[in-house]
Design a protein around this motif. Sequence first.
Motif, short mmCIF file in Angstrom:
data_model
loop_
_atom_site.label_atom_id
_atom_site.label_comp_id
_atom_site.label_asym_id
_atom_site.label_seq_id
_atom_site.Cartn_x
_atom_site.Cartn_y
_atom_site.Cartn_z
N GLU A 1 -38.93 -19.77 7.56
CA GLU A 1 -39.66 -19.21 8.79
C GLU A 1 -40.70 -18.06 8.45
O GLU A 1 -41.06 -17.62 9.38
CB GLU A 1 -38.75 -19.13 10.02
CG GLU A 1 -37.88 -20.17 10.26
CD GLU A 1 -36.99 -20.14 11.58
OE1 GLU A 1 -36.73 -20.88 12.29
OE2 GLU A 1 -36.31 -19.19 11.55
N VAL B 1 -46.95 -14.55 8.27
CA VAL B 1 -46.98 -15.85 9.45
C VAL B 1 -45.38 -16.06 9.62
O VAL B 1 -44.83 -16.74 8.73
CB VAL B 1 -47.59 -16.96 9.13
CG1 VAL B 1 -47.57 -17.85 10.26
CG2 VAL B 1 -49.14 -16.36 8.89
N SER C 1 -42.41 -18.28 11.95
CA SER C 1 -42.40 -19.67 12.77
C SER C 1 -41.23 -19.93 13.22
O SER C 1 -40.31 -19.42 12.59
CB SER C 1 -43.01 -20.83 11.79
OG SER C 1 -44.06 -20.31 10.90
N LYS D 1 -45.14 -26.12 14.68
CA LYS D 1 -44.15 -25.11 14.98
C LYS D 1 -44.41 -24.83 16.52
O LYS D 1 -45.61 -24.60 17.00
CB LYS D 1 -44.04 -23.94 14.27
CG LYS D 1 -44.13 -24.23 12.76
CD LYS D 1 -42.42 -24.48 12.29
CE LYS D 1 -42.52 -24.72 10.78
NZ LYS D 1 -41.02 -25.35 10.54
N ARG E 1 -45.44 -19.28 16.79
CA ARG E 1 -45.77 -18.63 15.81
C ARG E 1 -46.37 -17.09 16.03
O ARG E 1 -46.83 -17.03 17.13
CB ARG E 1 -46.93 -19.52 15.25
CG ARG E 1 -46.72 -20.92 14.61
CD ARG E 1 -46.12 -20.86 13.49
NE ARG E 1 -45.89 -22.18 12.95
CZ ARG E 1 -46.68 -23.00 12.23
NH1 ARG E 1 -47.85 -22.29 11.55
NH2 ARG E 1 -46.51 -23.89 11.52
N SER F 1 -47.63 -16.37 19.75
CA SER F 1 -47.89 -17.62 20.61
C SER F 1 -47.29 -17.62 22.04
O SER F 1 -48.02 -18.08 23.10
CB SER F 1 -47.54 -18.87 19.96
OG SER F 1 -46.06 -18.73 19.72
N CYS G 1 -51.38 -23.21 11.97
CA CYS G 1 -51.65 -21.71 12.14
C CYS G 1 -52.00 -21.38 10.55
O CYS G 1 -50.97 -21.28 9.76
CB CYS G 1 -50.47 -20.81 12.62
SG CYS G 1 -50.75 -19.15 12.75
#
Length: 634
Positions: free
Chosen positions: A81, A92, A94, A106, A109, A123, A134
């Motif tokens: 993740e 990044v 997730s 996902k 994010r 998000s 993403c």
Amino acid sequence: MRKLNKSILLLVGILTVNLTTAQKAETPQQTYDLGAKINEMTLTVGGILVAATNDGLVGIDPKQSTPVFTFNDFGKLSPEETDFIPASPYIVVSQGANSKFAGIAKTKRAVLNYITGKVIFNSETENWNQIYTCNVVLPQNKLIVSGIQKEGDKAEKMTARVAVYDLGTQKLDYKFFLDKPGRVGIAKDLSVTGTPLLLKNMLIIPTAQGLIAKSHKGIDLWECKIKDINWMVADETEKEIYGFETTSNGKNTRIHKIGHNGAELWKDDRKVQGIVTNFQILPQGLAVVSDKSSGGSTSVFATKDESEIAFLSASSGEDLWDKAPKTKGYVQHFYVQEDGILFGIQQGGINKISFDGKTLFKKPLKTGENIMVMAESPQGLIYITSEDANIVNLKTGDQVWKKPLKYKNSAAVASTFDKAKNRYLIAADGEIFAIDAKSGDASELAKVKFEEKEVANKMEMRNGNIFLSSSQNVAMLDPQGKDKFHEYFKSPGQSGFIKVLSGIAAVAATGLAAASAARAGANRTSSYGSSNDLSNYNEYGRDAKRAADMFASIGSVAFDVMSKRFKATAATENAQFILTKLDSGVGLVKVNKDTGKADKEILLKDKKPEYQVDEIAGVLYYKANDKTIYAYNL
């Protein structure tokens, strides 16, 4: 410890050490109590240590007494993740997947800048109910997000949209719907199937219904019915775009060509066997490397595990070569030169093909397995494998050395060039060979027996002398191969080793990061970076400068920090750090390369220490207990 990425993973090594009379440094310069159990430590390319805890992520800059950032919004994150974007200051993260878009979507994010410590995108706070894709896009320094956003009326909340954010300013550039909200009729699957392509005048989104092109203000430009594209690349003019679609069985790739107005430029798409791992647009045509896999099948009908090399017409997609070169293995090296394509096979073998499909070497060059080095030298192409080495004429493939230097298959091979004596030095399987650059004559210079059955994996010239090292051994020889010193630092036991990112090695990896993204099909045009240029032998400084210049060109505070980092002299230029068994327990020692003596020791008081060494900045990060990290200035 979690690795950063594939192109960097190959350059990660174990750093280790012992003691003699040395300055003791048991008091850390910084202590960080993270308040939660530490599960992993990752040293980033930008020099920030990122710790994954049971609460989230924490970033540590040793110049600051408190963490650069703490990100606990999503709670505990698994390695899967947490994605460290190569050659960038971005992470990044997730969490959660939606079954309809399993594999690419996902539910949550976030994008972090680990150098500035800012959360650029989240998000949750941006009201995205669900994220499909993403993607960080470089060098444009943009973030492209697709999914469902909780804004507008009921119809808008149910309609997929795309948003483009500027990573430098942290502001939204523009956003648009992929379909008309509330449209009545047969439902369309407009899920995003791959990486969008950001061009100077448009953004192209690959969907399950086809390609959708929008202006940078979100205005409709065109649509194309080519579906399920995974990634795209454009030529330098951005008028010709190539889209890559992995077939439903996952074993082959279809290549499509689209114009800047959405028109299909090839009558039929071009199918290649395997997954495309290298693609380059050249004036003469399209160079394509694809890897085929049997999937472990032993059936006589199974696909062979090998690469295919094809050269296609840019105008029609037809194969320009009557007969593709045989590889009999996976392409490990692939370089485009003025007169053709040079490639090396992991299972052994080097060949060169002209752009019209003719073999330029008189015959394929036989080599040992695992070609560790293929590089230009004043005498020609030098190659070094785990079993042999030679220099060959780049035009004909003729041997420059009278015969290849052969040695027993060695777990590691180290080499360097001795300018003072105009010779190549190669260390393999406990022997050092000297090869005269002018005559190609090879001779055994010395035998070096390292303790714990180690072999040298590093070699460099220091004031006319030859420095060799491995995990637990360092040695110096004079120009005639006689010992000046050999120091051994007993290992604390293999179970205590933690792999550490080598700062010097990371320079080379980072310098090639733009290319590795192109190989993987990341969003970029062919004009931004290429790994398909043959490097010069022994020029690590040039790779570091290339990395620094690449970062500087992007023009943001974080990239400027990274640029300055790669312009700095590595702290390991004159020292090597080794984990060893000290009188009072396990510790790390800083060994002087010119004397072999330990200038500094740090007692870690741990039989199985977990640590990271930043070789550029000269910092040791040590996990003192489940919740605490110490930082030592080396």
